[in-house]
Design a protein around this motif. Structure first.
Motif, PDB file in Angstrom:
ATOM      1  N   GLY A   9      10.409  32.501   2.963  1.00  0.00           N
ATOM      2  CA  GLY A   9       8.966  32.499   3.151  1.00  0.00           C
ATOM      3  C   GLY A   9       8.275  33.739   2.620  1.00  0.00           C
ATOM      4  O   GLY A   9       8.903  34.755   2.338  1.00  0.00           O
ATOM      5  N   VAL A  10       6.969  33.634   2.470  1.00  0.00           N
ATOM      6  CA  VAL A  10       6.153  34.759   2.027  1.00  0.00           C
ATOM      7  C   VAL A  10       4.957  34.911   2.961  1.00  0.00           C
ATOM      8  O   VAL A  10       4.518  33.947   3.586  1.00  0.00           O
ATOM      9  N   GLN A  11       4.481  36.149   3.057  1.00  0.00           N
ATOM     10  CA  GLN A  11       3.280  36.450   3.822  1.00  0.00           C
ATOM     11  C   GLN A  11       2.406  37.370   2.987  1.00  0.00           C
ATOM     12  O   GLN A  11       2.906  38.350   2.424  1.00  0.00           O
ATOM     13  N   GLU A  12       1.139  37.065   2.919  1.00  0.00           N
ATOM     14  CA  GLU A  12       0.196  37.976   2.293  1.00  0.00           C
ATOM     15  C   GLU A  12      -0.369  38.836   3.413  1.00  0.00           C
ATOM     16  O   GLU A  12      -0.837  38.319   4.428  1.00  0.00           O
ATOM     17  N   THR A  13      -0.284  40.133   3.253  1.00  0.00           N
ATOM     18  CA  THR A  13      -0.704  41.036   4.320  1.00  0.00           C
ATOM     19  C   THR A  13      -1.298  42.306   3.732  1.00  0.00           C
ATOM     20  O   THR A  13      -1.347  42.476   2.519  1.00  0.00           O
ATOM     21  N   VAL A  73       3.395  32.676  -9.586  1.00  0.00           N
ATOM     22  CA  VAL A  73       3.959  34.033  -9.714  1.00  0.00           C
ATOM     23  C   VAL A  73       4.848  34.339  -8.517  1.00  0.00           C
ATOM     24  O   VAL A  73       5.961  34.861  -8.669  1.00  0.00           O
ATOM     25  N   ILE A  74       4.389  34.000  -7.337  1.00  0.00           N
ATOM     26  CA  ILE A  74       5.168  34.254  -6.118  1.00  0.00           C
ATOM     27  C   ILE A  74       6.454  33.446  -6.133  1.00  0.00           C
ATOM     28  O   ILE A  74       7.525  33.961  -5.798  1.00  0.00           O
ATOM     29  N   ALA A  75       6.399  32.175  -6.542  1.00  0.00           N
ATOM     30  CA  ALA A  75       7.604  31.335  -6.593  1.00  0.00           C
ATOM     31  C   ALA A  75       8.618  31.901  -7.585  1.00  0.00           C
ATOM     32  O   ALA A  75       9.821  31.956  -7.299  1.00  0.00           O
ATOM     33  N   LYS A  76       8.140  32.337  -8.744  1.00  0.00           N
ATOM     34  CA  LYS A  76       9.030  32.921  -9.754  1.00  0.00           C
ATOM     35  C   LYS A  76       9.656  34.204  -9.228  1.00  0.00           C
ATOM     36  O   LYS A  76      10.857  34.433  -9.367  1.00  0.00           O
ATOM     37  N   ARG A  77       8.854  35.045  -8.617  1.00  0.00           N
ATOM     38  CA  ARG A  77       9.349  36.314  -8.096  1.00  0.00           C
ATOM     39  C   ARG A  77      10.364  36.082  -6.970  1.00  0.00           C
ATOM     40  O   ARG A  77      11.375  36.766  -6.906  1.00  0.00           O
ATOM     41  N   LYS A  78      10.098  35.113  -6.089  1.00  0.00           N
ATOM     42  CA  LYS A  78      11.057  34.789  -5.018  1.00  0.00           C
ATOM     43  C   LYS A  78      12.412  34.436  -5.605  1.00  0.00           C
ATOM     44  O   LYS A  78      13.447  34.916  -5.140  1.00  0.00           O
ATOM     45  N   ALA A  79      12.413  33.589  -6.629  1.00  0.00           N
ATOM     46  CA  ALA A  79      13.669  33.176  -7.262  1.00  0.00           C
ATOM     47  C   ALA A  79      14.373  34.370  -7.902  1.00  0.00           C
ATOM     48  O   ALA A  79      15.593  34.518  -7.786  1.00  0.00           O
ATOM     49  N   GLU A  80      13.619  35.240  -8.577  1.00  0.00           N
ATOM     50  CA  GLU A  80      14.209  36.426  -9.203  1.00  0.00           C
ATOM     51  C   GLU A  80      14.787  37.377  -8.161  1.00  0.00           C
ATOM     52  O   GLU A  80      15.896  37.910  -8.341  1.00  0.00           O
ATOM     53  N   LEU A  81      14.050  37.595  -7.079  1.00  0.00           N
ATOM     54  CA  LEU A  81      14.527  38.504  -6.033  1.00  0.00           C
ATOM     55  C   LEU A  81      15.773  37.956  -5.345  1.00  0.00           C
ATOM     56  O   LEU A  81      16.710  38.700  -5.048  1.00  0.00           O
ATOM     57  N   GLU A  82      15.797  36.644  -5.101  1.00  0.00           N
ATOM     58  CA  GLU A  82      16.980  36.038  -4.489  1.00  0.00           C
ATOM     59  C   GLU A  82      18.187  36.156  -5.411  1.00  0.00           C
ATOM     60  O   GLU A  82      19.290  36.507  -4.970  1.00  0.00           O
TER      61      GLU A  82
END
Length: 152
Positions: A9-13, A73-82
């Protein structure tokens, strides 16, 4: 021993007292005994983790200021970070070096010592990284600072 790490999951904060926003990523760690730990981390914390580990593992995650809250962008970054965290875990043989253990918010008694991991995984070592499955299950290979490229 760590059996799995996922970035979910992601949270914008925003930081307390600041109007500046950022995205936090849920990092879920599963151990061999079934225990699970969850940590919320910013992109900059992944970047600092990479610098502190000094492993032969590239940090091929894209940093972006413009559009950083865009779903794609968030979906791509999540995949890269994982992919990055799983590659680190693979290189360390499922052991949490102190910096990785702290990043994953694991209890200190679960942190491995640097001498428990083969020297070849550290920067300057002579070992090659094992292949890692990338998007769509295709194998990927390390191509230096450019990041990960599919092998065909």
């Amino acid at each position: 021993m760590i059996t799995d790490v996922t970035v979910g999951g992601v949270q914008e904060t925003s930081a307390e007292g600041s109007a500046s926003k950022f995205t936090c990523y849920e990092v879920r760690t599963r151990l061999a005994n079934g225990a699970e730990f969850v940590a919320w981390r910013r992109f900059s914390e992944f970047d600092r983790l990479h610098a502190s580990l000094a492993l032969n593992v590239p940090f091929a995650c894209t940093k972006s200021f413009w559009g950083r809250f865009d779903d794609a962008v968030i979906a791509k970054r999540k995949a890269e970070l994982e992919c990055y965290v799983q590659t680190v875990l693979l290189a360390c043989g499922g052991r949490a070096l102190p910096a990785l253990g702290s990043f994953l918010q694991l209890p200190v008694e679960l942190h491995a010592q640097n001498d428990e991991v083969p020297a070849s995984v550290f920067a300057g070592g002579s070992g090659e990284l094992p292949p890692v499955a990338g998007e769509g299950g295709h194998p990927v290979a390390h191509v230096g600072r450019q990041g990960w490229m599919p092998q065909f």
